[in-house]
Motif scaffolding. Structure first.
Motif, PDB file in Angstrom:
ATOM      1  N   GLY A 436       0.619  -1.414  -0.010  1.00  0.00           N
ATOM      2  CA  GLY A 436      -0.034   0.219   0.066  1.00  0.00           C
ATOM      3  C   GLY A 436       0.872   1.212   0.038  1.00  0.00           C
ATOM      4  O   GLY A 436       0.583   2.312  -0.554  1.00  0.00           O
ATOM      5  N   GLU A 437       2.083   1.242   0.917  1.00  0.00           N
ATOM      6  CA  GLU A 437       2.798   2.467   0.828  1.00  0.00           C
ATOM      7  C   GLU A 437       3.313   2.731  -0.502  1.00  0.00           C
ATOM      8  O   GLU A 437       3.694   3.635  -1.195  1.00  0.00           O
ATOM      9  N   LEU A 438       3.711   1.642  -1.195  1.00  0.00           N
ATOM     10  CA  LEU A 438       4.636   1.789  -2.424  1.00  0.00           C
ATOM     11  C   LEU A 438       3.576   2.471  -3.420  1.00  0.00           C
ATOM     12  O   LEU A 438       4.143   3.306  -4.250  1.00  0.00           O
ATOM     13  N   SER A 439       2.344   2.145  -3.347  1.00  0.00           N
ATOM     14  CA  SER A 439       1.396   2.342  -4.402  1.00  0.00           C
ATOM     15  C   SER A 439       1.272   3.870  -4.290  1.00  0.00           C
ATOM     16  O   SER A 439       1.100   4.763  -5.125  1.00  0.00           O
ATOM     17  N   ARG A 440       1.080   4.309  -3.057  1.00  0.00           N
ATOM     18  CA  ARG A 440       0.940   5.570  -2.709  1.00  0.00           C
ATOM     19  C   ARG A 440       2.250   6.611  -2.876  1.00  0.00           C
ATOM     20  O   ARG A 440       2.105   7.733  -3.364  1.00  0.00           O
ATOM     21  N   PHE A 441       3.458   6.075  -2.774  1.00  0.00           N
ATOM     22  CA  PHE A 441       4.573   6.808  -3.111  1.00  0.00           C
ATOM     23  C   PHE A 441       4.696   6.827  -4.636  1.00  0.00           C
ATOM     24  O   PHE A 441       4.949   7.721  -5.241  1.00  0.00           O
ATOM     25  N   LEU A 442       4.153   5.633  -5.389  1.00  0.00           N
ATOM     26  CA  LEU A 442       4.250   6.045  -6.894  1.00  0.00           C
ATOM     27  C   LEU A 442       3.598   6.982  -7.272  1.00  0.00           C
ATOM     28  O   LEU A 442       3.720   7.834  -8.469  1.00  0.00           O
ATOM     29  N   ILE A 463      -3.482   1.345  -6.894  1.00  0.00           N
ATOM     30  CA  ILE A 463      -2.885   1.876  -6.450  1.00  0.00           C
ATOM     31  C   ILE A 463      -3.283   2.471  -5.287  1.00  0.00           C
ATOM     32  O   ILE A 463      -2.564   2.968  -4.338  1.00  0.00           O
ATOM     33  N   ASP A 464      -4.679   2.230  -4.816  1.00  0.00           N
ATOM     34  CA  ASP A 464      -5.134   2.731  -3.555  1.00  0.00           C
ATOM     35  C   ASP A 464      -5.196   1.418  -2.728  1.00  0.00           C
ATOM     36  O   ASP A 464      -6.124   1.633  -1.913  1.00  0.00           O
ATOM     37  N   ALA A 470     -10.462   9.464   4.076  1.00  0.00           N
ATOM     38  CA  ALA A 470      -9.637  10.804   3.441  1.00  0.00           C
ATOM     39  C   ALA A 470      -8.548  10.435   2.477  1.00  0.00           C
ATOM     40  O   ALA A 470      -8.182  10.939   1.641  1.00  0.00           O
ATOM     41  N   THR A 471      -7.798   9.258   3.147  1.00  0.00           N
ATOM     42  CA  THR A 471      -6.445   8.848   2.242  1.00  0.00           C
ATOM     43  C   THR A 471      -7.052   8.527   0.646  1.00  0.00           C
ATOM     44  O   THR A 471      -6.299   8.950  -0.416  1.00  0.00           O
ATOM     45  N   ALA A 472      -8.030   7.672   0.832  1.00  0.00           N
ATOM     46  CA  ALA A 472      -8.619   7.323  -0.469  1.00  0.00           C
ATOM     47  C   ALA A 472      -9.012   8.586  -1.141  1.00  0.00           C
ATOM     48  O   ALA A 472      -8.889   8.520  -2.560  1.00  0.00           O
ATOM     49  N   ASP A 473      -9.655   9.447  -0.501  1.00  0.00           N
ATOM     50  CA  ASP A 473     -10.041  10.771  -1.370  1.00  0.00           C
ATOM     51  C   ASP A 473      -8.848  11.445  -1.830  1.00  0.00           C
ATOM     52  O   ASP A 473      -9.105  11.856  -3.131  1.00  0.00           O
ATOM     53  N   ALA A 474      -7.693  11.347  -1.228  1.00  0.00           N
ATOM     54  CA  ALA A 474      -6.566  12.194  -1.664  1.00  0.00           C
ATOM     55  C   ALA A 474      -5.688  11.419  -2.720  1.00  0.00           C
ATOM     56  O   ALA A 474      -5.620  11.940  -3.661  1.00  0.00           O
ATOM     57  N   VAL A 475      -6.206  10.093  -2.950  1.00  0.00           N
ATOM     58  CA  VAL A 475      -5.553   9.304  -3.894  1.00  0.00           C
ATOM     59  C   VAL A 475      -6.360   9.693  -5.205  1.00  0.00           C
ATOM     60  O   VAL A 475      -5.898   9.996  -6.238  1.00  0.00           O
ATOM     61  N   VAL A 497     -12.317   7.032  -5.122  1.00  0.00           N
ATOM     62  CA  VAL A 497     -11.712   7.197  -6.270  1.00  0.00           C
ATOM     63  C   VAL A 497     -12.479   7.012  -7.482  1.00  0.00           C
ATOM     64  O   VAL A 497     -12.483   7.758  -8.639  1.00  0.00           O
ATOM     65  N   ALA A 498     -13.371   5.971  -7.453  1.00  0.00           N
ATOM     66  CA  ALA A 498     -14.268   5.686  -8.556  1.00  0.00           C
ATOM     67  C   ALA A 498     -15.128   6.742  -8.743  1.00  0.00           C
ATOM     68  O   ALA A 498     -15.456   6.989  -9.923  1.00  0.00           O
ATOM     69  N   ALA A 499     -15.514   7.467  -7.749  1.00  0.00           N
ATOM     70  CA  ALA A 499     -16.592   8.457  -7.873  1.00  0.00           C
ATOM     71  C   ALA A 499     -15.908   9.816  -8.666  1.00  0.00           C
ATOM     72  O   ALA A 499     -16.741  10.635  -9.158  1.00  0.00           O
ATOM     73  N   LEU A 500     -14.735   9.881  -9.082  1.00  0.00           N
ATOM     74  CA  LEU A 500     -14.029  10.992  -9.497  1.00  0.00           C
ATOM     75  C   LEU A 500     -13.888  10.602 -10.933  1.00  0.00           C
ATOM     76  O   LEU A 500     -13.458  11.444 -11.545  1.00  0.00           O
ATOM     77  N   GLY A 501     -14.079   9.268 -11.626  1.00  0.00           N
ATOM     78  CA  GLY A 501     -13.860   8.965 -12.926  1.00  0.00           C
ATOM     79  C   GLY A 501     -14.934   9.815 -14.061  1.00  0.00           C
ATOM     80  O   GLY A 501     -16.098   9.839 -13.617  1.00  0.00           O
ATOM     81  N   GLN A 502     -14.350  10.025 -15.141  1.00  0.00           N
ATOM     82  CA  GLN A 502     -15.058  10.313 -16.010  1.00  0.00           C
ATOM     83  C   GLN A 502     -15.921   9.366 -16.811  1.00  0.00           C
ATOM     84  O   GLN A 502     -16.932   9.531 -17.487  1.00  0.00           O
ATOM     85  N   GLN A 503     -15.360   8.392 -16.801  1.00  0.00           N
ATOM     86  CA  GLN A 503     -15.824   6.923 -17.275  1.00  0.00           C
ATOM     87  C   GLN A 503     -15.788   5.839 -16.357  1.00  0.00           C
ATOM     88  O   GLN A 503     -14.719   5.687 -15.849  1.00  0.00           O
ATOM     89  N   HIS A 504     -16.862   5.184 -15.966  1.00  0.00           N
ATOM     90  CA  HIS A 504     -16.935   3.988 -14.986  1.00  0.00           C
ATOM     91  C   HIS A 504     -17.299   2.679 -15.669  1.00  0.00           C
ATOM     92  O   HIS A 504     -18.501   2.729 -16.215  1.00  0.00           O
ATOM     93  N   PHE A 505     -16.388   1.722 -15.408  1.00  0.00           N
ATOM     94  CA  PHE A 505     -16.693   0.482 -15.775  1.00  0.00           C
ATOM     95  C   PHE A 505     -16.867  -0.612 -14.770  1.00  0.00           C
ATOM     96  O   PHE A 505     -15.993  -0.626 -13.813  1.00  0.00           O
ATOM     97  N   ARG A 506     -17.900  -1.674 -14.529  1.00  0.00           N
ATOM     98  CA  ARG A 506     -17.867  -2.533 -13.727  1.00  0.00           C
ATOM     99  C   ARG A 506     -17.613  -3.969 -14.478  1.00  0.00           C
ATOM    100  O   ARG A 506     -18.025  -4.204 -15.341  1.00  0.00           O
ATOM    101  N   VAL A 507     -16.697  -4.572 -13.683  1.00  0.00           N
ATOM    102  CA  VAL A 507     -16.239  -6.066 -14.081  1.00  0.00           C
ATOM    103  C   VAL A 507     -17.140  -6.891 -13.073  1.00  0.00           C
ATOM    104  O   VAL A 507     -17.034  -6.913 -11.882  1.00  0.00           O
ATOM    105  N   ALA A 508     -17.796  -7.786 -13.877  1.00  0.00           N
ATOM    106  CA  ALA A 508     -18.427  -8.820 -12.854  1.00  0.00           C
ATOM    107  C   ALA A 508     -18.229 -10.155 -13.631  1.00  0.00           C
ATOM    108  O   ALA A 508     -18.118 -10.386 -14.762  1.00  0.00           O
TER     109      ALA A 508
END
Length: 559
Positions: A436-442, A463-464, A470-475, A497-508
Motif C-alpha cells: 500500500g505504501e509503495l502504491s501511494r509513493f508511486l 494503487i489505492d 480521507a486517504t482514498a479521497d486524496a488518492v 476514487v471511482a466517484a471521480l472518474g469521467q468513465q466508469h466500468f464495472r467488471v463482474a
C-alpha cells in the motif's frame, strides 16, 4: 489516447468491446471478478510478457485489438518510422494467441514482431503498481525523470561529450598510427634512402628497355651491314660493285667510240642503264653508311643502361610493385616517414585537445550536477507535500545523487529512496515500502513528475490498495489531477476514487452452463450510484449507502 479495446476468447472473456474516454477511466468490481484480466489482455496486445495460457478454454485462438489516437507529435511515430510502418491519425494494434502458444502481431495491418509491439508500448502506455519494474521503480530511468522534473537542458553536455569522444578518438588513432610507424621505422628509413638514391621515374623502365634492345640489336647486325657496304664500295685491293659498274661503263664507252656513231647505237641503252645503276648504288652506299653511323654506340652506355634497368626491376620485385609504381611508392613511404617524424609534435597537439575537451565536459557536467541537486531538493520538497495528504507524513522521500561513470548525460547516478518511518534506514522504493505504501509513493511521485499533455496512457493497478476514507479521497483527487492532462485508467476498490472518474466500468463474473465468464459494462449515472453504494456497503445496499454514493458523485462533479 486508448480509444477502444476489443477482446475475443481471452482468459474468462468471450466477447468484449470497450470504448474509453479522455481523462480518468475507472474499473471496479468484486475481488476475483476479472479486473486484472483487462490489464493482461492490454499487456498482451502491447507485447508484454505475461501469462503463458491466455486463450479461453474451448476456443481455437484468442485475439485482442487496441485502437489508439495518434497526434502528429506523438513519440510512437518514431517507432513506426523505424519499423517502416506508415503512421496515420489512428494506430491499430492486433495480436492473436493460438492454443499451441504461437503469438502473431499486426500494426496497422502490417505483421510485426513482439519487439516492435514492446517498443510501441514504451511510447504509448505507462503502468504503475507494485510490479512497476518498467516505470518509476526502475532506477535506470530515475536520472531522466529528475532531469524532466527540473526542466534541465542536456544539449550543452551532450555536445561537450561528443567533442570529448572525437578528440579522444583522434588521439587514439594518432597513437596507434605512430606506434605502427615506429615498428617499421628502420624499414622506412632504409627504403626511403634506397629509393631516393635510385630516384625512379614513371615510364623509365620502358625507355631503358627499348634503348637496351636497340643497342643489342645493333651489336648483332652491324657486321652484316658493314659487309654489305664493303660489297658495294669495295676495298683498296679489290673494287666493289660500284667500282665494277664504273669500270664496265668505261669499257662500253671505249667500244662505242671505236664503232662510230651509227654502229654504237646498240650500246646506248646498256650505258644508260649502267648510269642509273651507278646512281642507285651511290645512294644505297650513303644510306648504309648513315645506318652504320647510327649503330655506333659506346659499350659503356649499354652497360650503364642494363645496370639501371636491372636495378629498377630488382627494387620493384623487392617491394612487390611494378617498376612504374616505384615513384609513387617512394612518395608514400616518404610521407609515412614524415608523419613519423612529425608524429610526436602532432601527438602533443592532440593530447592538449583531449585535455581541453575533458575540461569543457567536466565544467558542463559539474554545472549539470549542481542543477540536478537543486532539482532534487525541489522534488523532495514536492514529494513531502504530496505524501502528507496520503497519510504518509512520517515517510521521507529522498533523491540521492552519487558519482558515476561519465557519459553523454553526465556522471551523476540518481536514485529515488524512501524511509517509511523517522530514523529508519532509507532504501530503494520497491525494497522498503509495503504494497500500500509503495502504491501511494508511486502516485505521489507521478503527480510530481507529470507534465501537461502527457503522451502516455497511465494505468494504475489498485494503487489505492489498503487505504480508505480521507486517504482514498486524496488518492482519487491526485489521479483526477493527472487525468486533467492525460488519459488515466485505474483499477480500484475505493469508492472515493471511482466517484471521480469521467468513465466508469464495472467488471463482474458469472457462470452459465458450467462456463465462467467476465463481463465489463460501462455504467450510466444510475448504475454508477448502485456500484458505488455496493462498494460502500457490500452485498446489501442500503438507502444510506446510496445517499453516500450520490454525495461522492456530487462532490466529484463539483471538483
Amino acid at each position: 489516447m486508448l480509444r477502444t479495446l476489443d477482446i475475443r476468447d481471452m482468459l474468462l472473456i468471450d466477447r468484449l468491446s470497450l470504448d474509453f474516454a479522455p481523462g480518468l477511466n475507472v474499473l471496479t468490481g468484486e475481488t476475483g471478478a476479472g479486473k486484472s484480466i483487462l490489464l493482461d489482455c492490454l499487456g498482451f496486445v502491447l507485447g508484454w510478457r505475461g501469462r503463458a495460457e491466455l486463450v479461453r478454454a474451448g476456443a481455437a485462438q484468442g485475439e485482442v485489438t487496441a485502437v489508439f489516437d495518434l497526434p502528429a507529435d506523438h513519440p510512437a511515430r518514431a517507432v513506426l518510422d523505424d519499423a517502416g510502418i506508415e503512421a496515420g491519425d489512428e494506430l491499430i494494434l492486433r495480436r492473436v494467441n493460438a492454443t499451441d502458444g504461437r503469438k502473431t502481431g499486426w500494426v496497422n495491418d502490417r505483421r510485426v514482431s513482439g519487439e516492435v509491439l514492446r517498443a510501441l508500448s514504451d511510447a504509448l502506455v505507462e503502468l504503475h503498481g507494485q510490479h512497476d519494474d518498467r516505470g518509476l521503480l526502475n532506477p535506470r530511468g530515475h536520472r531522466q525523470l529528475l532531469d524532466a522534473f527540473g526542466g534541465l537542458d542536456l544539449a550543452p553536455l551532450r555536445a561537450a561529450w561528443g567533442q570529448r569522444r572525437q578528440a579522444a578518438a583522434a588521439l587514439a588513432d594518432a597513437e596507434a598510427a605512430l606506434e605502427a610507424a615506429r615498428a617499421e621505422e628502420d624499414f622506412l628509413r632504409h627504403a626511403v634512402a634506397e629509393l631516393e638514391k635510385l630516384d625512379p621515374q614513371p615510364g623509365e623502365e620502358e625507355t631503358l628497355d627499348i634503348a637496351r634492345r636497340g643497342m643489342q640489336a645493333a651489336e648483332r647486325v652491324r657486321g652484316d651491314v658493314a659487309r654489305a657496304l664493303q660489297m658495294l664500295a669495295g676495298e683498296p685491293s679489290q673494287p666493289g660493285a660500284e667500282g665494277l659498274i664504273v669500270e664496265a661503263a668505261r669499257w662500253l664507252e671505249g667500244a662505242a667510240d671505236k664503232m662510230g656513231d651509227n654502229s654504237a647505237e646498240g650500246l646506248d641503252e646498256p650505258l644508260a642503264a649502267l648510269s642509273r645503276a651507278s646512281i642507285e648504288l651511290g645512294e644505297a652506299t650513303r644510306a648504309i653508311e648513315d645506318a652504320l653511323a647510327a649503330m655506333e654506340f659506346d659499350p659503356a652506355t649499354l652497360d650503364a643502361t642494363e645496370e639501371r634497368l636491372f636495378a629498377l626491376r630488382a627494387l620493384a620485385r623487392k617491394h612487390d610493385v611494378l617498376p612504374d609504381d616505384l615513384a609513387t611508392l617512394a612518395g608514400d613511404l616518404s610521407a609515412r616517414l614524415s608523419a613519423l617524424d612529425a608524429g610526436e609534435a602532432r601527438l602533443g597537439d592532440l593530447q592538449r585537445a583531449v585535455a581541453d575537451a575533458d575540461a569543457a565536459y567536466g565544467a558542463a557536467a559539474d554545472a549539470l550536477g549542481v542543477a540536478r541537486r537543486a532539482a532534487a531538493k525541489r522534488l523532495d520538497a514536492a514529494m513531502a507535500a504530496e505524501l502528507a495528504p496520503l497519510k504518509m507524513e512520517r515517510a521521507v522521500f529522498q533523491t540521492r545523487i552519487s558519482d558515476g561513470e561519465p557519459g553523454p548525460e553526465g556522471r551523476d547516478v540518481v536514485s529515488f529512496t524512501v524511509a517509511t518511518n523517522p530514523g529508519a534506514p532509507s532504501g530503494p522504493l520497491d525494497r522498503i515500502a509495503s504494497g500500500g505504501e509503495l502504491s501511494r509513493f508511486l502516485l505521489a511521485l507521478k503527480v510530481c513528475l507529470a507534465r501537461g499533455g502527457e503522451p502516455l496512457v497511465m494505468i494504475f493497478d489498485e494503487i489505492d490498495r489498503g487505504v480508505g476514507g480521507a486517504t482514498a479521497d486524496a488518492v482519487g483527487r491526485r489521479l483526477a489531477r493527472l487525468a486533467g492532462g492525460a488519459q488515466v485508467l485505474v483499477v480500484t476498490h475505493s469508492p472515493q476514487v471511482a466517484a471521480l472518474g469521467q468513465q466508469h466500468f464495472r467488471v463482474a463474473k458469472s457462470v452459465a452452463d458450467g462456463m465462467t465468464t467476465s463481463r465489463v459494462t460501462a455504467l450510466d449515472a444510475g448504475e454508477r450510484v448502485e456500484e458505488l453504494a455496493r462498494m460502500l456497503a457490500g452485498e446489501e445496499i442500503t438507502p444510506a449507502a446510496r445517499a453516500a454514493a450520490e454525495a461522492l458523485l456530487a462532490a466529484g462533479r463539483q471538483d
